[in-house]
Enzyme design. Structure first.
Site, PDB file in Angstrom:
ATOM      1  N   SER A   7       0.853  -1.197   0.000  1.00 20.44           N
ATOM      2  CA  SER A   7       0.000   0.000   0.000  1.00 20.44           C
ATOM      3  C   SER A   7       0.881   1.236   0.000  1.00 20.44           C
ATOM      4  CB  SER A   7      -0.897   0.007   1.237  1.00 20.44           C
ATOM      5  OG  SER A   7      -1.414   1.314   1.408  1.00 20.44           O
ATOM      6  N   HIS A  32      -1.308  -1.466  -4.078  1.00 17.57           N
ATOM      7  CA  HIS A  32      -2.577  -1.062  -3.478  1.00 17.57           C
ATOM      8  C   HIS A  32      -2.613   0.454  -3.305  1.00 17.57           C
ATOM      9  CE1 HIS A  32      -6.062  -1.950  -0.809  1.00 17.57           C
ATOM     10  NE2 HIS A  32      -5.636  -0.941  -0.074  1.00 17.57           N
ATOM     11  N   ASP A  34      -4.817   3.622  -1.756  1.00 14.15           N
ATOM     12  CA  ASP A  34      -5.869   3.973  -0.794  1.00 14.15           C
ATOM     13  C   ASP A  34      -6.424   5.358  -1.075  1.00 14.15           C
ATOM     14  OD1 ASP A  34      -6.039   1.713   1.029  1.00 14.15           O
ATOM     15  OD2 ASP A  34      -3.963   2.189   1.544  1.00 14.15           O
ATOM     16  N   MET A  36      -9.000   8.197  -0.103  1.00 15.89           N
ATOM     17  CA  MET A  36      -9.807   8.628   1.063  1.00 15.89           C
ATOM     18  C   MET A  36     -10.295  10.054   0.848  1.00 15.89           C
ATOM     19  SD  MET A  36      -7.505   7.210   4.200  1.00 15.89           S
ATOM     20  CE  MET A  36      -6.597   5.670   4.096  1.00 15.89           C
ATOM     21  N   HIS A  66      -8.554   1.033  -3.685  1.00 15.06           N
ATOM     22  CA  HIS A  66      -9.452   0.882  -2.538  1.00 15.06           C
ATOM     23  C   HIS A  66     -10.147   2.216  -2.299  1.00 15.06           C
ATOM     24  CE1 HIS A  66      -9.594  -0.070   2.107  1.00 15.06           C
ATOM     25  NE2 HIS A  66     -10.800   0.105   1.594  1.00 15.06           N
ATOM     26  N   MET A  68     -12.261   4.555  -0.357  1.00 10.36           N
ATOM     27  CA  MET A  68     -12.858   4.836   0.957  1.00 10.36           C
ATOM     28  C   MET A  68     -13.504   6.205   0.846  1.00 10.36           C
ATOM     29  SD  MET A  68      -9.721   3.363   3.234  1.00 10.36           S
ATOM     30  CE  MET A  68      -8.642   3.382   1.829  1.00 10.36           C
ATOM     31  N   MET A 137     -11.429  -5.726   5.922  1.00 10.07           N
ATOM     32  CA  MET A 137     -10.635  -4.726   6.641  1.00 10.07           C
ATOM     33  C   MET A 137     -10.274  -5.294   8.008  1.00 10.07           C
ATOM     34  SD  MET A 137     -10.038  -2.119   4.779  1.00 10.07           S
ATOM     35  CE  MET A 137      -9.056  -1.302   6.037  1.00 10.07           C
ATOM     36  N   GLY A 144      -2.633   4.276   7.994  1.00  8.01           N
ATOM     37  CA  GLY A 144      -1.686   3.170   8.019  1.00  8.01           C
ATOM     38  C   GLY A 144      -1.130   3.001   9.425  1.00  8.01           C
ATOM     39  N   GLY A 145      -0.429   1.892   9.639  1.00  5.06           N
ATOM     40  CA  GLY A 145       0.309   1.705  10.884  1.00  5.06           C
ATOM     41  C   GLY A 145      -0.514   1.315  12.093  1.00  5.06           C
ATOM     42  N   ASP A 175      -6.697  -6.292   4.597  1.00  5.75           N
ATOM     43  CA  ASP A 175      -6.053  -4.976   4.596  1.00  5.75           C
ATOM     44  C   ASP A 175      -5.984  -4.405   6.006  1.00  5.75           C
ATOM     45  OD1 ASP A 175      -5.094  -2.478   3.988  1.00  5.75           O
ATOM     46  OD2 ASP A 175      -6.823  -1.849   2.794  1.00  5.75           O
ATOM     47  N   GLY A 176      -4.745  -4.209   6.485  1.00 10.36           N
ATOM     48  CA  GLY A 176      -4.534  -3.482   7.734  1.00 10.36           C
ATOM     49  C   GLY A 176      -3.832  -4.286   8.802  1.00 10.36           C
ATOM     50  N   SER A 198       2.789  -0.127   6.148  1.00  8.77           N
ATOM     51  CA  SER A 198       3.969   0.176   6.959  1.00  8.77           C
ATOM     52  C   SER A 198       4.947  -1.008   6.985  1.00  8.77           C
ATOM     53  CB  SER A 198       3.551   0.582   8.376  1.00  8.77           C
ATOM     54  OG  SER A 198       2.580  -0.290   8.880  1.00  8.77           O
TER      55      SER A 198
HETATM   56  C1  DX5 Z   1      -6.163   1.737   5.866  1.00  7.70           C
HETATM   57  C2  DX5 Z   1      -5.760   1.384   4.445  1.00  7.70           C
HETATM   58  C3  DX5 Z   1      -4.655   0.404   4.355  1.00  7.70           C
HETATM   59  C4  DX5 Z   1      -3.356   0.860   4.945  1.00  7.70           C
HETATM   60  C5  DX5 Z   1      -2.710  -0.320   5.578  1.00  7.70           C
HETATM   61  O1  DX5 Z   1      -7.325   2.481   5.836  1.00  7.70           O
HETATM   62  O2  DX5 Z   1      -6.873   0.869   3.720  1.00  7.70           O
HETATM   63  O3  DX5 Z   1      -4.456  -0.040   3.016  1.00  7.70           O
HETATM   64  O4  DX5 Z   1      -2.462   1.420   4.017  1.00  7.70           O
HETATM   65  O5  DX5 Z   1      -1.606   0.099   6.265  1.00  7.70           O
HETATM   66  P1  DX5 Z   1      -0.846  -0.853   7.290  1.00  7.70           P
HETATM   67  O6  DX5 Z   1      -0.377  -2.053   6.507  1.00  7.70           O
HETATM   68  O7  DX5 Z   1       0.268  -0.003   7.778  1.00  7.70           O
HETATM   69  O8  DX5 Z   1      -1.832  -1.234   8.360  1.00  7.70           O
HETATM   70 ZN    ZN Z   2      -6.495  -0.118   1.715  1.00  7.75          ZN
END
Ligand code: DX5
Ligand code: ZN
Length: 220
Positions: A7, A32, A34, A36, A66, A68, A137, A144-145, A175-176, A198
């Site tokens: 991601s 990937h 993201d 938002m 993805h 969101m 999810m 992230g993280g 994811d996550g 991350s």
């Molecule tokens: C969170 C995202 C993820 C995110 C995952 O809303 O959809 O794709 O980048 O990050 P990590 O792997 O750090 O949890």
């Molecule tokens: Zn994602």
């Protein structure tokens, strides 16, 4: 299929092209992205311009986008133009999920549906034979993280059981909160495509991606 989809949310955006090329040289098949909007989730990130740049940086890599965002139906066309392999839409953001899935597939793009951690699998019961991917999810979307929410593992297992029972072929994506420590357990639960932000981009992305892929290959 068992793959890690890095991601780019956790990438160094001043060196995005360079980091993507490094990952490509390590065998990255999926990337990937993201998206938002600051409404569906409390963060604003990437739009179609960056999707387009990712596709141009590594054209052979399959991009999974993805969304969101609220009103995802209004943005399918513009994201479809950037050449994704999969577009995921959230069950929680769609009033007419069946229509959205068709809208994506009619563009020749694989349609994925996403469940937030607290959303039950039963919301997808009738759509499972139709969708190309289900994204579970394993954190609350937005950042992230974060840490993997343990009860999501059971959800992945149950989804895999439903897939087997129905002789279905949709991809299970997760994811996550993915780490070197939990990737084999997530894979063993039935996941095919594991998103890692991350865990890939903190430190050396090439080395991290190689380590994650090695674990995946061992537990395949
Ligand atoms: C969170 C995202 C993820 C995110 C995952 O809303 O959809 O794709 O980048 O990050 P990590 O792997 O750090 O949890
Ligand atoms: Zn994602």
């Amino acid at each position: 299929m068992k793959v890690i989809s890095p991601s780019i949310l956790s990438a160094d955006f001043t060196r995005l092209g360079e980091q993507l090329e490094l990952l490509l040289s390590e065998g990255m098949e999926y990337v990937h992205v993201d998206v938002m909007d600051g409404h569906f989730v409390p963060n604003i990130t990437i739009g179609p311009l960056v999707c387009d740049a990712v596709k141009r940086a590594v054209p052979t890599v399959k991009m999974d986008v993805h969304l969101m965002i609220e009103k995802p139906g209004e943005y399918i066309d513009v994201f479809a133009e950037t050449g994704p392999e999969i577009i995921y839409v959230h069950v929680e953001a769609a009033h007419h999920l069946d229509r959205l899935v068709s809208q994506i597939q009619q563009k020749g793009i694989r349609a994925g549906v996403v469940l937030n951690p607290a959303s039950p699998l039963s919301l997808l019961e009738h759509l499972l034979p139709v969708v190309d991917a289900v994204l579970v999810m394993s954190v609350n979307p937005g950042f992230g993280g974060q840490s993997f929410i343990p009860y999501c593992l059971d959800k992945i297992r149950r989804l895999d059981e439903l897939r087997k029972a129905g002789k279905l072929s949709f991809v299970i994506a997760v994811d996550g909160g993915l780490t070197l420590e939990n990737v084999s357990e997530i894979s063993a639960a039935g996941a095919n495509l594991m998103v890692a932000g991350s865990a890939v981009f903190h430190g050396n992305p090439g080395t991290n991606f190689r380590k994650l892929t090695e674990i995946l290959n061992r537990t395949r």
